[in-house]
Structure formats: C-alpha cells, structure tokens
Scaffold this motif. Structure first.
Motif, PDB file in Angstrom:
ATOM      1  N   GLU B  59       0.831  -1.207   0.000  1.00 35.53           N
ATOM      2  CA  GLU B  59       0.000   0.000   0.000  1.00 35.53           C
ATOM      3  C   GLU B  59       0.871   1.264   0.000  1.00 35.53           C
ATOM      4  N   LYS B  60       1.914   1.250   0.812  1.00 34.52           N
ATOM      5  CA  LYS B  60       2.782   2.433   0.880  1.00 34.52           C
ATOM      6  C   LYS B  60       3.587   2.593  -0.402  1.00 34.52           C
ATOM      7  N   LEU B  61       3.946   1.460  -1.002  1.00 40.23           N
ATOM      8  CA  LEU B  61       4.632   1.545  -2.297  1.00 40.23           C
ATOM      9  C   LEU B  61       3.725   2.197  -3.326  1.00 40.23           C
ATOM     10  N   LEU B  62       2.451   1.820  -3.302  1.00 39.10           N
ATOM     11  CA  LEU B  62       1.495   2.445  -4.219  1.00 39.10           C
ATOM     12  C   LEU B  62       1.411   3.942  -3.967  1.00 39.10           C
ATOM     13  N   ALA B  63       1.352   4.304  -2.686  1.00 42.29           N
ATOM     14  CA  ALA B  63       1.281   5.731  -2.351  1.00 42.29           C
ATOM     15  C   ALA B  63       2.487   6.470  -2.914  1.00 42.29           C
ATOM     16  N   ALA B  64       3.666   5.863  -2.791  1.00 41.58           N
ATOM     17  CA  ALA B  64       4.874   6.495  -3.327  1.00 41.58           C
ATOM     18  C   ALA B  64       4.824   6.584  -4.850  1.00 41.58           C
ATOM     19  N   ALA B  65       4.313   5.517  -5.478  1.00 44.30           N
ATOM     20  CA  ALA B  65       4.260   5.500  -6.944  1.00 44.30           C
ATOM     21  C   ALA B  65       3.267   6.526  -7.476  1.00 44.30           C
ATOM     22  N   ALA B  66       2.219   6.783  -6.701  1.00 43.13           N
ATOM     23  CA  ALA B  66       1.192   7.722  -7.145  1.00 43.13           C
ATOM     24  C   ALA B  66       1.516   9.157  -6.744  1.00 43.13           C
ATOM     25  N   ASP B  67       2.648   9.338  -6.082  1.00 41.11           N
ATOM     26  CA  ASP B  67       3.029  10.662  -5.592  1.00 41.11           C
ATOM     27  C   ASP B  67       3.811  11.415  -6.670  1.00 41.11           C
ATOM     28  N   PHE B  68       3.063  12.129  -7.498  1.00 42.03           N
ATOM     29  CA  PHE B  68       3.696  12.888  -8.576  1.00 42.03           C
ATOM     30  C   PHE B  68       2.803  14.072  -8.918  1.00 42.03           C
ATOM     31  N   GLY B  69       3.308  14.983  -9.710  1.00 40.91           N
ATOM     32  CA  GLY B  69       2.540  16.163 -10.072  1.00 40.91           C
ATOM     33  C   GLY B  69       2.188  16.150 -11.546  1.00 40.91           C
ATOM     34  N   LEU B  70       1.178  16.919 -11.921  1.00 39.47           N
ATOM     35  CA  LEU B  70       0.744  16.941 -13.320  1.00 39.47           C
ATOM     36  C   LEU B  70       1.575  17.900 -14.167  1.00 39.47           C
ATOM     37  N   GLU B  71       2.346  18.775 -13.520  1.00 45.08           N
ATOM     38  CA  GLU B  71       3.193  19.749 -14.222  1.00 45.08           C
ATOM     39  C   GLU B  71       2.412  20.485 -15.311  1.00 45.08           C
ATOM     40  N   LEU B  72       1.237  20.949 -14.944  1.00 44.30           N
ATOM     41  CA  LEU B  72       0.381  21.614 -15.921  1.00 44.30           C
ATOM     42  C   LEU B  72       0.975  22.946 -16.362  1.00 44.30           C
ATOM     43  N   PRO B  73       0.752  23.320 -17.618  1.00 41.15           N
ATOM     44  CA  PRO B  73       1.276  24.594 -18.115  1.00 41.15           C
ATOM     45  C   PRO B  73       0.512  25.774 -17.489  1.00 41.15           C
TER      46      PRO B  73
END
Lengths: 191, 191
Positions: B59-73
């Motif tokens: 579960e925590k690995l998933l949380a880390a994998a999903a921890d990113f930004g969309l870097e929207l313009p």
DNA sequence: GGTGTAGGCCTACAGTTGTTGGCATGACCG
DNA sequence: CGGTCATGCCAACAACTGTAGGCCTACACC
C-alpha cells in the motif's frame, strides 16, 4: 449479448441469475481480483463450488457478466437537437439502473478480456449507431471514438473515481454542459 | 508531490528508484493486484524483501508511486486560443513519457487510495489552474470537473482500453477535435 | 412409490500472496 | 586494522485463492 436459446427452464435458473447479479455487484464494487468467487457466492447466498459448476471458471463468469447490450436509443427517431441530451441521459440511466456497466468499466482497467469487450461494444453498437447519421464510414469511426472518450470519461469520473465536482452535478446539468460537446463529435469538424 | 528533504544521498538510492520505476511500470501494465511485489522486485532486479524494507508495505509503495505532479502549463502565459491545444498535448505527453499517469489511472479503478489521489490531483492542481482564468470559485470547480471528464476519458480510451479509433488518431488530430470542447468547458456556458 | 438425477454443500489441494526474521557481505570510519 | 552498520539475499509462514471431487438430499418422472 447472447440470444437466449429456446431451452426449457431449469430449477437452477434462479441460482444462476443470483450468481450473475452478485458477480456484477462485486465486480462493480471491487474489480476483478478483489471480487473473489467466495465473496460472490456469499453475496448470492450459495456455495462457491456452485459458481464453478454453473460458469466453469472465474474468467467465464466474467465473460457472462460482461455480456450485455448498451440498448442505445435510435438516433434517427429523434430530432437532431434532442439526440445529444438523450445520449447523456441514457448513459447515466444505464449506469444507475444496475451495476453491469460500472462493473465492465472497472474490470476493463485490469482484465484484457473486459477491455476487449468494451472495444467490441464501441465497434458494434456505437459505431453502427453513428453510421445511421454519418455516411462516411471512416469519419463515423472517428466520431464514435470521440464520443466514447467523453461518455466513458463521464462514467469513469462520476461512478469510478467519484470526483466530487462531477458527482455533485445533476443529470440535467451534465446534459446541458455536454450537449454541445456531443453535437460537435456527432456532426462537427475538427478545428 | 512530496518535497525532497535535504538528506545526504545514500548508497541505496539507486535501488529505491529502481523499485519505484519498476512498480510504476507493473502497476501501469497489470493494475494493483496482478502487479505482485515479487514481479516488481524481479523487474527491478532485486529481492522482494527489499521492497518491504524500503517502502514498508505494498500500500505504501502504491502511495509512493502515485506521488507525482501533473506539471500543468501556466494558462495565463498562453493566448486563449493556444490553451486548449496545449492542454491536450500536455496530457498525451504526460502519458507517453512515463508510466506514472497510466499507473494511477489503472490502479484507481480498483484501489480507493489511488482514486483518492486522483481526486486530490483534480482538486489541488486542475481546479487552481482553472481558477486563474475563472473568477467564480463554484464555476471554476465545475469547469475543472468537466475538463477532467474529457481529459481522463481520453487517457482511458487511448491508453487503458485502447479503443482502436482513438489509438489511431494522432496527437494533432485529437487536439484539433477536442480543442473546441475544452474551450467550451473553460469559458463556455451550459445550453 | 421407487429411482435416477439435478441441485446443493463440505472438504481438500496446490499454488500464490504479502510479510517477516535471520544471515551474509561489503563499505566506511575510527 | 577492527568493528559497525547499511545493504542485500534466502527461507519460511500464515492467509487466501481458484479449482476439483465426493457425498447428501429432494424433486420429477415412469
């Protein structure tokens, strides 16, 4: 959707149907892997081995659960202005009346067989529908695909991800917002 | 997205990163359940127990994998006419550059934590973005939700379900078709 | 009314899963 | 040069999974 053979009704038909309904409910709520045969059987109120006896395997049960039609409205019977709202309302109705559509969507994210089934539905039910109002076959194919992006995107965000902003809107509001979009995909041209 | 603490680099950083990259790849390809810790570890070329040591649990690995930004313009830096195409192209680019976005989408269909993360991204990255060009907060919220239906619908049909009609279209074609749609959601009004 | 069979349950099995603890090894610092 | 700790692997466990086979019961039909 499979046509029902003219076979005499069996005493086990109620159990079969109960299993199928339970399977759709569990698939819709939990996805393929978490919806165990034991959980489905428990919800149907029978023994897990019955699932195997009647459907052979979990994969075949999924195939049976995903075997349904979209029951799309006939666009040629509607005035062009009514078509788009009818499509939105039909989708929302389909998703809310039972779990089958949501089950397919949720399971298709991980099970290739369900994804294939979704492709089949787009190709054999949405494309032909568009073809009734768009003569050019290649363009009809594109329009169907574009329609699918918006329709499935709506179902995904509202019933699977449950984005609050999308859940909060009523069917009427959504239809009002999306009507011009679908109109564009049905009859418009790219920029 | 978590800000990196200023902690001295460890020798295990490469392994940590390899695990995270492998996790995203497996999650994106197989979904949560089928992406076993053993499969992720094998792809990263290390022992399954290392995954547990560095990330604590699946579960925590998933949380880390999903921890990113969309870097929207930044929409305010673009001319209104350019905004919509920029959004479509950015999404396609985001999905094709690495597996993170697709992993989130695929896993969110079955894992509540990932669905919650997707809601967070819409609320904290898309809504604020819309708010820069739409003063009314409630309307901005609606516009963000509607934008999400189309954007996530595109990602779903193209990269998860892989509808042939949607896969076949180029980024330019998709942008041309969807530009008026996004324009409608960004600044238009319901019918 | 006997009997065959369909409908149902229980038990078991082999494989896989997330997770844990212990053991080796090598780098790094005194 | 000696020790200490981070890094890695191996082996194991308990839980759970899909699936198979055997056994009981009760209905339906001759």
């Amino acid at each position: 959707m499979t046509v029902d053979q003219d076979v005499p009704p069996r005493r086990s038909d109620r159990t079969r149907a109960a299993i199928l309904a339970a399977a759709r409910e569990r698939f819709a709520a939990d996805g393929y892997a978490k919806a165990t045969i034991r959980a489905i059987a428990a919800q149907a109120g029978i023994d897990p081995s019955m699932v195997m006896r009647y459907y052979g395997s979990k994969e075949k049960l999924l195939a049976a659960a995903a075997d349904f039609g979209l029951e799309l409205p006939d666009l040629t019977l509607l005035a062009p202005a009514e078509r788009t709202v009818a499509l939105v309302r039909h989708l929302l109705d389909l998703c809310e009346r039972n779990d089958t559509m949501i089950a397919l969507l949720r399971v298709a994210a991980t099970q290739e067989a369900a994804a294939e089934r979704s492709r089949f539905l787009v190709a054999n039910q949405i494309e032909p529908l568009i073809a009734t109002i768009e003569p050019d076959p290649e363009l009809a194919r594109q329009r169907a695909g574009l329609l699918a992006t918006q329709m499935l995107g709506l179902a995904l965000t509202r019933y699977v991800l449950e984005l609050p902003a999308v859940v909060a809107m009523s069917a009427d509001e959504l239809a009002a917002w999306m009507s011009p979009v679908l109109q564009h995909y049905l009859t418009g041209r790219p920029d």
